[in-house]
Design an enzyme around this catalytic site. Structure first.
Site, PDB file in Angstrom:
ATOM      1  N   THR A 373       0.847  -1.181   0.000  1.00 53.55           N
ATOM      2  CA  THR A 373       0.000   0.000   0.000  1.00 53.55           C
ATOM      3  C   THR A 373       0.889   1.239   0.000  1.00 53.55           C
ATOM      4  O   THR A 373       2.064   1.163   0.325  1.00 53.55           O
ATOM      5  CB  THR A 373      -0.865  -0.019   1.282  1.00 53.55           C
ATOM      6  OG1 THR A 373      -1.585  -1.239   1.325  1.00 53.55           O
ATOM      7  CG2 THR A 373      -1.826   1.144   1.346  1.00 53.55           C
ATOM      8  N   GLY A 456      -0.931  -4.092   5.511  1.00 51.59           N
ATOM      9  CA  GLY A 456      -1.789  -5.226   5.833  1.00 51.59           C
ATOM     10  C   GLY A 456      -2.346  -5.176   7.244  1.00 51.59           C
ATOM     11  O   GLY A 456      -2.819  -4.146   7.727  1.00 51.59           O
TER      12      GLY A 456
END
Length: 565
Positions: A373, A456
């Site tokens: 991300t 995560g």
């Protein structure tokens, strides 16, 4: 692994004591000073993206314009973590309304795909790559929704810096080159990936110039023709044809029907500050649940890095993640009792389950009646602050890269469960459980810190740790991010791949925790293991109302930069 041997790890190794303090000064350690500025600030995981954001604000753009521009740049420069094939979540502080506004830009599963299809074809889990885990990408819709409410420049102007970099090229940074190299062998089998995301079949090397003219054309089209160019125009038709030709189920109709949504962020008060997260289908409220449980302990008497600190944190995390596995899902299909989950009364009930002397091996969800991300944050001269997170999920995503478009689709659908009746069971047109979460802290009704910590299941754990570092341990914005982190792994997973936790899981402690702490935790029954790099990536901007300044901090474990003017 060389990526973990950062200045932080070295200094923390030399640190004398549980607080990972500098051994000479005795103060909390930081890899660099905080950054101060009066007019604007940006903190991203890539220095060039940070500069793009600042340039947009210098030209009169808002913090939202800057965030979109930086996100576009990161999709080009850090495709290992994000891109327009993925989803987006954001929290915006609006100085005009003096309110926080949340946006859930997550996409839904293809309507032509069903749980029965997976079962009939022998799947027990959705694979991590290829066409099957692909869901509708929500990032572009998120850009236009945010821009429509808070933008000042035209979208063409906002995307122009990335269009130039995509055509002219930019040097690849070190950490990104490393993760790119890991992804290429895994994803090269999927059509369109090798042609658009390798240099003759290999990943670009550190310092090598990378260009993506296909992405430049795509972004130019979006900037010129608007949101519908992506979801209803020729781009959508190209996507439809690509998936039809390659065994996928995503269709033009799925793209045309997509719509993200404005949501009200959810908060809890932690020792006088309000911490805000986006409600499910994301996992943000897990951070609030952790903090609610921990507020019952007096951390003014519990040192950072002590066995008691780590033990209480890990046990609170186990409790929150048991609820995460049971209740967090797309609220259109499985509404979560959010108010109950983040209430003080519920936290008090759950807190009673923590044994101060022993690690829990198994944790049940409460009984209620009801990957990879990027994170970035920006702030402008008018007081607008943006907390934005965007992702392709696992690594560079699914590997599915439609020819000529220059981006990779996310594999977020891997988070669905192929079990009837599960909250995250696959259904057509459903949003999967989401890991990416932006965060915000207000104090006395005023904006204080816009921050996030990607990675995560580490994200809510990291959010809670940052808040504790700032509030309980008195660290400044950079110290709060550089302090060694705790990660517990092994809780039951919302995606259903992990059986119920029965062994207490594993505690990973970043370099910097003293061996006395590790020994004491082992005596309490914790299993401690060394791990390379699962500790997330942090960016933050704080507002100093007394001095009229912004304060920026950037993750020492990434390639990023905080800067302002």
């Amino acid at each position: 692994m060389r990526l973990t041997l950062t200045a932080l790890a070295l200094a923390a190794t030399l640190a004398g004591g549980a607080a990972a303090a500098d051994r000479i000064t005795g103060l909390p350690f930081a890899t660099r000073s905080e950054v101060y500025a009066t007019e604007a600030m940006a903190a991203t995981s890539h220095p060039l993206a940070t500069q793009v954001a600042l340039d947009v604000m210098r030209r009169g753009g808002s913090a939202v314009d800057a965030a979109i521009a930086a996100n576009a740049a990161l999709g080009l420069m850090e495709p290992t973590g994000n891109g327009i094939g993925g989803d987006l979540f954001a929290i915006v502080w609006d100085p005009k309304t003096k309110k926080l506004h949340g946006y859930n830009g997550s996409g839904r599963s293809p309507r032509a795909l069903s749980l029965k299809w997976f079962q009939d074809n022998g799947y027990e889990d959705i694979p991590p790559h290829g066409p099957l885990p692909v869901t509708v990408p929500g990032a572009v819709d998120g850009w236009f929704a945010l821009h429509g409410r808070f933008g000042r420049l035209s979208m063409a102007e906002v995307l122009a810096p990335t269009v130039r970099y995509a055509r002219q090229g930019h040097p690849v940074h070190d950490t990104i080159a490393y993760y790119w190299g890991r992804s290429v062998p895994v994803l090269s089998k999927w059509p369109g990936f090798t042609e658009q995301f390798t240099v003759g079949g290999r990943a670009p090397r550190t310092g090598e110039i990378w260009k993506n003219p296909n992405l430049a054309n795509t972004l130019e089209t979006i900037g010129r023709e608007g949101r519908d160019a992506f979801y209803k125009g020729d781009i959508a038709r190209s996507i439809d044809a690509y998936f039809k030709a390659n065994g996928g189920f995503l269709r033009y109709e799925d793209l045309a029907a997509h719509q993200g949504e404005w949501v009200d962020p959810v908060s809890t008060n932690y020792r006088g500050v309000d911490v805000w997260e986006i409600p499910p289908n994301g996992q943000g409220i897990a951070a609030l649940q952790i903090l609610n449980v921990l507020e019952g302990y007096d951390f003014s008497k519990i040192p950072f890095g002590s066995a008691e600190h780590v033990h209480l944190f890990v046990e609170a995390k186990k409790l929150a993640f048991a609820d995460r596995a049971r209740y967090y899902a797309d609220p259109a299909f499985h509404p979560a009792p959010v108010a109950k989950l983040v209430s003080e009364d519920y936290a008090a009930e759950r807190r009673k389950l923590i044994n101060p002397d022993r690690a829990a091996r198994a944790v049940d969800a409460g009984i209620l009646q009801d990957g990879d991300t990027i994170y970035l944050t920006t702030a402008d001269k008018d007081g607008m602050m943006v907390s934005l997170i965007q992702s392709n999920y696992r690594g560079m995503g699914s590997g599915m890269a439609p020819p000529g478009l220059g981006f990779i689709f996310q594999d977020r659908g891997e988070q669905f469960v192929l079990k009837p009746g599960h909250p995250n069971s696959f259904e057509p047109g459903k949003r999967p459980f989401h890991t990416i979460i932006p965060a915000f802290i207000t104090k006395d009704g005023k904006p204080w810190v816009s921050f996030g910590l990607m990675g995560g299941a580490m994200q809510p754990q990291g959010h809670a740790q940052i808040v504790m570092n700032l509030v309980d341990f008195g660290m400044n914005l950079q110290e709060a991010g550089d302090a060694p982190r705790i990660q517990h792994d092994g809780s039951t997973d919302p995606a259903g791949r992990m059986l119920e936790m029965t062994d207490g899981g594993v505690v990973n402690l970043e370099t910097g925790f003293p061996y006395e702490t590790i020994r004491a935790l082992m005596r309490k029954g914790h299993r401690i293991e060394f791990a390379d790099g699962p500790y997330g990536g942090y960016q933050a901007i704080a507002r100093d109302h007394a001095n009229g300044t912004y304060i920026g901090a950037s993750e020492s474990r990434k390639d990023g930069q905080a800067a302002g003017y």
